[in-house]
Design an enzyme around this catalytic site. Sequence first.
Site, short mmCIF file in Angstrom:
data_model
loop_
_atom_site.label_atom_id
_atom_site.label_comp_id
_atom_site.label_asym_id
_atom_site.label_seq_id
_atom_site.Cartn_x
_atom_site.Cartn_y
_atom_site.Cartn_z
N PRO A 58 0.35 -0.90 -0.23
CA PRO A 58 0.20 -0.08 -0.29
C PRO A 58 1.10 1.65 0.12
O PRO A 58 0.23 2.42 -0.14
CB PRO A 58 -0.51 -0.13 1.47
CG PRO A 58 0.02 -0.87 2.43
CD PRO A 58 0.96 -1.38 1.98
N ASP A 88 3.17 1.03 -11.41
CA ASP A 88 2.00 2.05 -11.51
C ASP A 88 1.97 3.61 -11.08
O ASP A 88 2.96 3.79 -10.51
CB ASP A 88 1.53 1.42 -10.63
CG ASP A 88 0.61 0.19 -11.60
OD1 ASP A 88 0.72 -0.04 -12.65
OD2 ASP A 88 -0.64 -0.46 -10.76
N LYS A 107 -1.92 4.55 -14.39
CA LYS A 107 -2.92 5.20 -14.50
C LYS A 107 -3.57 6.05 -13.38
O LYS A 107 -3.53 5.41 -12.46
CB LYS A 107 -4.17 4.09 -15.30
CG LYS A 107 -3.57 3.41 -15.80
CD LYS A 107 -4.59 2.40 -16.61
CE LYS A 107 -3.71 0.88 -16.74
NZ LYS A 107 -4.46 0.67 -17.64
N GLY A 116 0.44 -1.44 -7.58
CA GLY A 116 0.14 -1.03 -6.40
C GLY A 116 -0.46 -2.61 -5.20
O GLY A 116 -1.49 -2.96 -6.22
N GLY A 117 -0.69 -2.11 -3.76
CA GLY A 117 -1.30 -3.55 -3.14
C GLY A 117 -0.92 -4.71 -4.48
O GLY A 117 0.15 -4.93 -3.65
N ASP A 118 -2.03 -5.50 -3.89
CA ASP A 118 -1.71 -6.73 -5.00
C ASP A 118 -1.61 -6.79 -6.57
O ASP A 118 -2.59 -6.32 -6.57
CB ASP A 118 -2.69 -7.67 -4.00
CG ASP A 118 -2.14 -9.12 -4.38
OD1 ASP A 118 -1.64 -9.97 -4.48
OD2 ASP A 118 -2.75 -9.86 -5.68
N MET A 141 -11.82 2.29 -5.03
CA MET A 141 -12.44 2.80 -6.23
C MET A 141 -13.70 3.62 -5.68
O MET A 141 -14.13 3.60 -6.67
CB MET A 141 -12.61 1.77 -7.92
CG MET A 141 -10.59 1.71 -7.78
SD MET A 141 -10.44 0.39 -9.91
CE MET A 141 -11.41 -0.85 -8.51
C1 SAM Z 1 -6.96 -0.43 -9.25
S1 SAM Z 1 -6.81 -0.65 -7.72
C2 SAM Z 1 -5.81 -1.23 -7.20
C3 SAM Z 1 -5.59 -2.08 -6.03
C4 SAM Z 1 -4.51 -2.62 -5.83
N1 SAM Z 1 -4.25 -3.83 -6.18
C5 SAM Z 1 -4.53 -3.03 -4.07
O1 SAM Z 1 -4.88 -4.90 -4.23
O2 SAM Z 1 -4.28 -1.86 -3.35
C6 SAM Z 1 -7.16 1.02 -7.16
C7 SAM Z 1 -7.49 1.29 -5.65
O3 SAM Z 1 -6.87 0.71 -4.31
C8 SAM Z 1 -7.43 1.90 -3.63
N2 SAM Z 1 -6.14 1.79 -2.79
C9 SAM Z 1 -4.59 1.97 -3.41
N3 SAM Z 1 -4.11 2.92 -2.94
C10 SAM Z 1 -4.61 2.51 -1.54
C11 SAM Z 1 -4.04 3.26 -0.87
N4 SAM Z 1 -2.98 4.13 -0.78
N5 SAM Z 1 -4.87 3.81 0.91
C12 SAM Z 1 -6.11 3.91 0.21
N6 SAM Z 1 -6.65 3.20 -0.54
C13 SAM Z 1 -5.84 2.47 -1.83
C14 SAM Z 1 -8.19 2.66 -3.96
O4 SAM Z 1 -9.20 2.62 -3.97
C15 SAM Z 1 -8.17 3.03 -5.54
O5 SAM Z 1 -8.36 3.05 -6.17
#
Ligand code: SAM
Length: 272
Positions: A19, A42, A63, A94-96, A175
């Site tokens: 994150p 990303d 994006k 980002g994230g997973d 999102m």
């Molecule tokens: C396209 S999705 C990808 C999610 C990512 N693959 C994950 O597992 O966190 C992007 C969304 O993840 C959430 N997000 C990503 N980074 C974040 C953060 N640092 N804090 C809070 N929400 C986050 C938001 O809702 C953002 O619109």
Amino acid sequence: VTPPAAGRKGRVWLVGAGPGSPDLLTLRAARLLARADLVLYDALVDPAVLALAGRAQRFCVGKRGGRPSMDQETIHRLMIRGALRGKRVVRLKGGDPFVFGRGGEEALALAAAGIPCEVVPGVSSALAAPALAGIPVTHRGVASSFVVVSGHAESAYRSVLGSLGPHSATVVVLMGLGSRAALAAFLLGRGWSPSTPVAVLLAAGSEDAHAGRATLATLGTWAPPDALADAPGTIVIGEVVALGEAITAAGRPGGSVPLVAAVEGGRHAGSR
Ligand SMILES: C[S@@+](CC[C@H](N)C(=O)[O-])C[C@H]1O[C@@H](n2cnc3c(N)ncnc32)[C@H](O)[C@@H]1O
């Protein structure tokens, strides 16, 4: 920069960046970044994480809502081209990589091109954002399950949230900042109580992390602090949100994670 070994077969790792801060990265991700030749990342990836890829070429292919971004086909081509040139390519997401990130499409494109690919899981914001704010997504006697939905359009969450009994699970929305009013109206229309606690967790895991508190009745008028107007956010809906306040009441050893703050009538009371 060390050139890729002649004749070496390139490969691609689809790596979750977690994150935000580098200490929420997996050890495997850090090791792969340090050895990468090319990193395609990303826009949401923290610069401090990128800094771990000291010797690699780095390109942002990311994006962000509303801004022009590289199309998915071009991202596939860049990964494949790098691997065919013998590079160790890290596609850093980002994230997973497999949670709402089109990682599955990227893995399929690599497979179709015959490029070896390994997926390295990351800590998804769906779990990290609530955890960093002290909110347990499940809690005995309060919530025995949680669902994660995309909030970008009603069509993305209608079937799942429409089939949930009111208060039967914690709802985690990615999102969904832009559609928070519609989301709240949807749940209220299905019998959820207006007083259901809601947390809006912005930029979780980064130094700018900020947690806002609302209810289903006030979520539609909740507004982020100006400085975080473009920050990514995760919304958590359910009684477990109230536990976050109790859990963080004694403060945090690191001190950098904000407490959930009260929001009245859409005005943010501040929570750094
Ligand atoms: C396209 S999705 C990808 C999610 C990512 N693959 C994950 O597992 O966190 C992007 C969304 O993840 C959430 N997000 C990503 N980074 C974040 C953060 N640092 N804090 C809070 N929400 C986050 C938001 O809702 C953002 O619109």
